[in-house]
Design a protein around this motif. Structure first.
Motif, PDB file in Angstrom:
ATOM      1  N   UNK A 212      -9.337  -5.283 -11.275  1.00 59.12           N
ATOM      2  CA  UNK A 212      -9.224  -4.238 -12.290  1.00 59.12           C
ATOM      3  C   UNK A 212      -8.276  -3.149 -11.819  1.00 59.12           C
ATOM      4  N   UNK A 213      -7.201  -2.884 -12.557  1.00 59.80           N
ATOM      5  CA  UNK A 213      -6.281  -1.813 -12.169  1.00 59.80           C
ATOM      6  C   UNK A 213      -6.958  -0.448 -12.261  1.00 59.80           C
ATOM      7  N   UNK A 214      -6.513   0.479 -11.457  1.00 58.48           N
ATOM      8  CA  UNK A 214      -6.979   1.862 -11.560  1.00 58.48           C
ATOM      9  C   UNK A 214      -8.394   2.057 -11.059  1.00 58.48           C
ATOM     10  N   UNK A 215      -9.386   1.890 -11.958  1.00 57.05           N
ATOM     11  CA  UNK A 215     -10.772   2.192 -11.624  1.00 57.05           C
ATOM     12  C   UNK A 215     -11.357   1.209 -10.612  1.00 57.05           C
ATOM     13  N   UNK A 216     -10.617   0.125 -10.288  1.00 57.28           N
ATOM     14  CA  UNK A 216     -11.096  -0.796  -9.263  1.00 57.28           C
ATOM     15  C   UNK A 216     -11.279  -0.110  -7.919  1.00 57.28           C
ATOM     16  N   UNK A 217     -10.496   0.951  -7.680  1.00 62.74           N
ATOM     17  CA  UNK A 217     -10.639   1.691  -6.421  1.00 62.74           C
ATOM     18  C   UNK A 217     -11.947   2.464  -6.373  1.00 62.74           C
ATOM     19  N   UNK A 218     -12.458   2.848  -7.539  1.00 62.94           N
ATOM     20  CA  UNK A 218     -13.778   3.488  -7.574  1.00 62.94           C
ATOM     21  C   UNK A 218     -14.829   2.521  -7.029  1.00 62.94           C
ATOM     22  N   UNK A 219     -14.755   1.258  -7.466  1.00 62.97           N
ATOM     23  CA  UNK A 219     -15.717   0.270  -6.987  1.00 62.97           C
ATOM     24  C   UNK A 219     -15.550   0.006  -5.490  1.00 62.97           C
ATOM     25  N   UNK A 220     -14.330   0.101  -5.004  1.00 60.31           N
ATOM     26  CA  UNK A 220     -14.094  -0.119  -3.565  1.00 60.31           C
ATOM     27  C   UNK A 220     -14.954   0.836  -2.730  1.00 60.31           C
ATOM     28  N   UNK A 221     -14.900   2.119  -3.064  1.00 64.34           N
ATOM     29  CA  UNK A 221     -15.680   3.096  -2.304  1.00 64.34           C
ATOM     30  C   UNK A 221     -17.167   3.024  -2.664  1.00 64.34           C
ATOM     31  N   UNK A 222     -17.465   2.724  -3.913  1.00 67.22           N
ATOM     32  CA  UNK A 222     -18.859   2.644  -4.355  1.00 67.22           C
ATOM     33  C   UNK A 222     -19.616   1.526  -3.640  1.00 67.22           C
ATOM     34  N   UNK A 223     -18.945   0.414  -3.351  1.00 71.09           N
ATOM     35  CA  UNK A 223     -19.612  -0.753  -2.770  1.00 71.09           C
ATOM     36  C   UNK A 223     -19.722  -0.704  -1.245  1.00 71.09           C
ATOM     37  N   UNK A 224     -19.093   0.259  -0.598  1.00 67.73           N
ATOM     38  CA  UNK A 224     -19.142   0.319   0.868  1.00 67.73           C
ATOM     39  C   UNK A 224     -20.579   0.359   1.397  1.00 67.73           C
ATOM     40  N   UNK A 225     -21.449   1.254   0.900  1.00 70.47           N
ATOM     41  CA  UNK A 225     -22.819   1.247   1.445  1.00 70.47           C
ATOM     42  C   UNK A 225     -23.575  -0.043   1.168  1.00 70.47           C
ATOM     43  N   UNK A 248     -13.616  -3.823   4.131  1.00 72.41           N
ATOM     44  CA  UNK A 248     -12.759  -2.641   4.158  1.00 72.41           C
ATOM     45  C   UNK A 248     -11.279  -3.001   4.285  1.00 72.41           C
ATOM     46  N   UNK A 249     -10.991  -4.112   4.950  1.00 68.60           N
ATOM     47  CA  UNK A 249      -9.592  -4.519   5.156  1.00 68.60           C
ATOM     48  C   UNK A 249      -9.096  -5.413   4.020  1.00 68.60           C
ATOM     49  N   UNK A 250      -9.899  -6.412   3.643  1.00 65.52           N
ATOM     50  CA  UNK A 250      -9.423  -7.422   2.696  1.00 65.52           C
ATOM     51  C   UNK A 250      -9.356  -6.917   1.258  1.00 65.52           C
ATOM     52  N   UNK A 251     -10.255  -6.029   0.860  1.00 62.21           N
ATOM     53  CA  UNK A 251     -10.214  -5.509  -0.508  1.00 62.21           C
ATOM     54  C   UNK A 251      -8.882  -4.823  -0.813  1.00 62.21           C
ATOM     55  N   UNK A 252      -8.426  -3.852   0.005  1.00 61.33           N
ATOM     56  CA  UNK A 252      -7.126  -3.226  -0.285  1.00 61.33           C
ATOM     57  C   UNK A 252      -5.963  -4.215  -0.218  1.00 61.33           C
ATOM     58  N   UNK A 253      -6.011  -5.142   0.748  1.00 62.02           N
ATOM     59  CA  UNK A 253      -4.935  -6.123   0.839  1.00 62.02           C
ATOM     60  C   UNK A 253      -4.861  -6.990  -0.405  1.00 62.02           C
ATOM     61  N   UNK A 254      -6.036  -7.394  -0.921  1.00 60.04           N
ATOM     62  CA  UNK A 254      -6.057  -8.222  -2.127  1.00 60.04           C
ATOM     63  C   UNK A 254      -5.509  -7.452  -3.324  1.00 60.04           C
TER      64      UNK A 254
END
Length: 321
Positions: A212-225, A248-254
């Motif tokens: 998901x473009x844009x708001x996908x980064x919200x989920x990146x930080x939301x799912x860390x815990x 933490x590494x593969x999500x941004x790379x993907x």
């Protein structure tokens, strides 16, 4: 007619009460009471001596009971009644433990007093039953099975101080997690089932965040815990740490890789112009703002979901073979 019905219910009640107490509770004659006659004299002496030495060292009182049959009662209820009648452990410490074996029903239970639950939780008791007791019992080797099981129990209760055993629960007794997948409190089957549930849920939201473009980064930080804590149940603390680092590494790379694709650019434009995008049979749309996270539905139905955040108390474990 009413009197007949009342009499009938009274008979049913009396029969149920009788069956619940059909199996007598034997007298406590020693640390090992072999009413089923499945143990040799040598094994009884050996186990009794080991339990006495442990009691002298720790004051923990442990007893072994074998019964010919449970008479239809559950081994959990019967073990609790025996434990209560025998009053195992010191009054102020509740540091008793009972091992009960019913060979006719192929059932075994470790009943743990309140005071020992910190050393012998249900998971550890279940592990000893699965990994030590029942493999011997399946072969009819009751002497060897009980001697090995008692050694494991004493090892844990003495905090790993026993010098005559190499226990697979050594790390658990010392509060360590061991290797990547070491989780002595759970069987492999339990880990697979719970892991399928956990990783399907957080994996699905991770996938949505990646594509998901844009708001996908919200989920990146939301799912860390969630990636930090949930996997601990399945793979232990060390395994969860490795998975968190990989996330933490593969999500941004993907996301960076997909950003270069034509499909991702088209999805971004669809979100800007139509307010939603398609991923196969799913429709994804940002739920009002980038802070609220995406909502999604299957097909065109528009449905969706959201996630949110000296006595025995019956503790112990049971098993069969």
């Amino acid at each position: 007619m009413k009197k007949t019905l009342s009499a009938g219910w009274m008979i049913v009640f009396l029969l149920a009460t009788f069956s619940a107490h059909a199996v007598e509770i034997p007298y406590l004659t020693g640390r090992v009471t072999d009413n089923a006659g499945i143990l040799s004299d040598e094994a009884i002496r050996s186990i009794s001596a080991r339990l006495k030495a442990h009691e002298d060292k720790t004051t923990n009182q442990i007893a072994v009971l074998t019964v010919e049959t449970l008479g239809g009662a559950s081994i959990e209820d019967y073990a609790f009644e025996v434990f209560t009648a025998w009053k195992l452990g010191r009054k102020e410490q509740d540091n008793g433990l009972l091992i009960i074996v019913a060979p006719a029903e192929h059932r075994v239970r470790i009943e743990v007093g309140y005071g020992l639950e910190g050393f012998m939780n249900d998971g550890l008791a279940g592990g000893i039953i699965r990994n030590t007791l029942t493999p011997y019992f399946k072969k009819g080797e009751y002497d060897a099975g009980l001697e090995a099981g008692v050694k494991e129990i004493l090892f844990l209760l003495e905090g790993g101080l026993a010098s005559d055993t190499d226990s697979p629960y050594k790390n658990a007794a010392k509060g360590k997690t061991g290797g990547f997948l070491e989780q002595p409190d759970m069987s492999l089957t339990e880990r697979i089932l719970i892991g399928a549930f956990i990783f399907t849920i957080i994996g699905l939201f991770t996938f949505i965040g990646v594509v998901t473009p844009g708001v996908g980064w919200f989920l990146y930080f939301f799912l860390i815990p969630f990636w930090a804590m949930f996997p601990v149940v399945v793979v232990g603390a060390t395994g969860a740490l490795y998975l968190l680092i990989a996330y933490l590494i593969l999500f941004p790379l993907a996301k960076l890789y997909l950003k270069r694709s034509g499909w991702f650019e088209k999805a971004r434009k669809d979100l800007q112009s139509n307010g939603h995008m398609r991923i196969g049979p799913f429709t994804v749309s940002p739920g009002g703002s980038s802070r609220s996270g995406p909502s999604w539905s299957s097909g065109r139905s528009g449905g969706g979901f959201s996630g949110g955040g000296g006595r025995s108390g019956g503790g112990g474990a049971s098993g069969g073979w």
